[in-house]
Design a protein around this motif. Structure first.
Motif, mmCIF file in Angstrom:
data_model
loop_
_atom_site.group_PDB
_atom_site.id
_atom_site.type_symbol
_atom_site.label_atom_id
_atom_site.label_comp_id
_atom_site.label_asym_id
_atom_site.label_seq_id
_atom_site.Cartn_x
_atom_site.Cartn_y
_atom_site.Cartn_z
ATOM 1 N N LEU A 99 42.916 51.666 49.497
ATOM 2 C CA LEU A 99 43.389 50.821 50.588
ATOM 3 C C LEU A 99 43.430 49.342 50.216
ATOM 4 O O LEU A 99 44.163 48.574 50.857
ATOM 5 N N LEU A 100 42.684 48.935 49.213
ATOM 6 C CA LEU A 100 42.610 47.522 48.861
ATOM 7 C C LEU A 100 43.924 47.059 48.248
ATOM 8 O O LEU A 100 44.526 47.747 47.411
ATOM 9 N N ALA A 101 44.387 45.880 48.676
ATOM 10 C CA ALA A 101 45.642 45.331 48.171
ATOM 11 C C ALA A 101 45.528 45.059 46.678
ATOM 12 O O ALA A 101 44.470 44.629 46.190
ATOM 13 N N PRO A 102 46.584 45.284 45.923
ATOM 14 C CA PRO A 102 46.516 45.032 44.472
ATOM 15 C C PRO A 102 46.389 43.548 44.169
ATOM 16 O O PRO A 102 46.727 42.676 44.969
ATOM 17 N N ILE A 103 45.899 43.263 42.970
ATOM 18 C CA ILE A 103 45.734 41.885 42.526
ATOM 19 C C ILE A 103 47.118 41.284 42.267
ATOM 20 O O ILE A 103 47.879 41.784 41.432
ATOM 21 N N GLN A 104 47.442 40.224 42.986
ATOM 22 C CA GLN A 104 48.708 39.535 42.785
ATOM 23 C C GLN A 104 48.584 38.503 41.665
ATOM 24 O O GLN A 104 47.492 38.230 41.151
ATOM 25 N N SER A 105 49.717 37.951 41.294
ATOM 26 C CA SER A 105 49.737 36.950 40.230
ATOM 27 C C SER A 105 48.939 35.716 40.645
ATOM 28 O O SER A 105 49.162 35.146 41.718
ATOM 29 N N GLY A 106 47.998 35.314 39.815
ATOM 30 C CA GLY A 106 47.157 34.160 40.104
ATOM 31 C C GLY A 106 45.819 34.508 40.704
ATOM 32 O O GLY A 106 44.927 33.653 40.742
ATOM 33 N N MET A 107 45.637 35.734 41.208
ATOM 34 C CA MET A 107 44.363 36.133 41.794
ATOM 35 C C MET A 107 43.392 36.578 40.716
ATOM 36 O O MET A 107 43.790 36.968 39.606
ATOM 37 N N LEU A 108 42.113 36.549 41.060
ATOM 38 C CA LEU A 108 41.052 37.011 40.179
ATOM 39 C C LEU A 108 40.370 38.207 40.827
ATOM 40 O O LEU A 108 40.095 38.187 42.030
ATOM 41 N N PRO A 109 40.064 39.251 40.082
ATOM 42 C CA PRO A 109 39.398 40.413 40.683
ATOM 43 C C PRO A 109 37.969 40.081 41.070
ATOM 44 O O PRO A 109 37.236 39.420 40.327
ATOM 45 N N ALA A 110 37.590 40.499 42.254
ATOM 46 C CA ALA A 110 36.214 40.301 42.712
ATOM 47 C C ALA A 110 35.302 41.274 41.969
ATOM 48 O O ALA A 110 35.733 42.345 41.529
ATOM 49 N N PRO A 111 34.013 40.912 41.784
ATOM 50 C CA PRO A 111 33.306 39.772 42.403
ATOM 51 C C PRO A 111 33.407 38.501 41.569
ATOM 52 O O PRO A 111 33.456 38.543 40.347
ATOM 53 N N HIS A 112 33.378 37.361 42.250
ATOM 54 C CA HIS A 112 33.294 36.053 41.615
ATOM 55 C C HIS A 112 32.911 35.039 42.691
ATOM 56 O O HIS A 112 33.049 35.317 43.883
#
Length: 233
Positions: A182-195
């Motif tokens: 269900l989680l939205a995919p990582i778009q351009s410029g995003m960083l995968p959590a956790p951070h």
């Protein structure tokens, strides 16, 4: 002295034909005694009745088919179509879900299951800008009635509905979607959590749209920790 007998009264009623009493009754004599033109027309109509039926079939075969050829040709849905759910992210990649479980309480079909957990800044396990995040998130599409009450109950706009409607499956267990589905995919410029969060920003700053993307400090933190995890593996 006897009285003279009166002559018997003659009956004035006459027998009527059953045809006259019943206008729908057919005469007893038909065939050669009936109308020859009517008998010939009825014979021709009985003879060509099957041919007329096939004529309708053949004439329909050459018309334009109005049936949609699904799934080869998919019909586009409306913009507000209630399809599969999606858990959204912030522009830097953190999850919008804070694990409040209001969507599960609002669901009339009891189709949503949520387990919240606390974010831990000391260990770097921060998945959302809030105090908590949704550690476990499941939607049972065998129960879901797509009423969108969960969307209205979500306070962070984390849960929305997409236009995806192809949810059929031959296994009931596969229709229970988990968080990774269900989680939205990582778009351009995003960083995968956790951070970590953007330095100097609070939780409300995220929801006010002040965060537009990840910062260099966040990118550096993700690179360092991703290399540590790869070396540990």
């Amino acid at each position: 002295m006897r009285r003279p007998r009166r002559p018997a009264a003659q009956s004035t009623t006459t027998r009527r034909s059953p045809v006259a009493d019943n206008p729908n009754a057919k005469p007893r004599h038909s065939g050669a005694d009936g109308d020859p033109q009517k008998s010939e027309s009825s014979f021709l109509s009985d003879l060509f009745a099957p041919v007329a039926g096939f004529g309708v079939t053949f004439s329909t075969m050459f018309r334009k088919v109005a049936t949609e050829e699904y799934p080869e040709q998919k019909r586009p849905t409306q913009l507000r179509y209630h399809g599969r759910h999606q858990l959204n992210r912030h522009p830097d990649g953190l999850e919008k879900c804070v694990g409040c479980e209001l969507c599960a309480w609002a669901c009339p079909a009891d189709a949503i299951y949520v387990e919240g957990a606390d974010n831990d800044d000391e260990s770097g396990q921060r998945y959302s800008p809030g105090e908590r995040y949704g550690r476990v998130y499941q939607i049972n599409y065998l129960r879901c009635i797509f009423c969108a009450l969960c969307i209205e109950a979500c306070p962070t706009r984390a849960l929305t509905m997409t236009n995806e409607y192809e949810l059929a499956d031959n296994n009931r267990a596969d229709l229970i979607f988990t968080k990774d589905q269900l989680l939205a995919p990582i778009q351009s410029g995003m960083l995968p959590a956790p951070h970590p969060m953007v330095e100097g920003m609070e939780e409300r700053d995220y929801y006010q749209g002040k965060v537009t993307g990840p910062t260099p400090d966040q990118e550096k933190w993700v690179r360092e920790h991703s290399s540590d995890e790869e070396s540990a593996e």
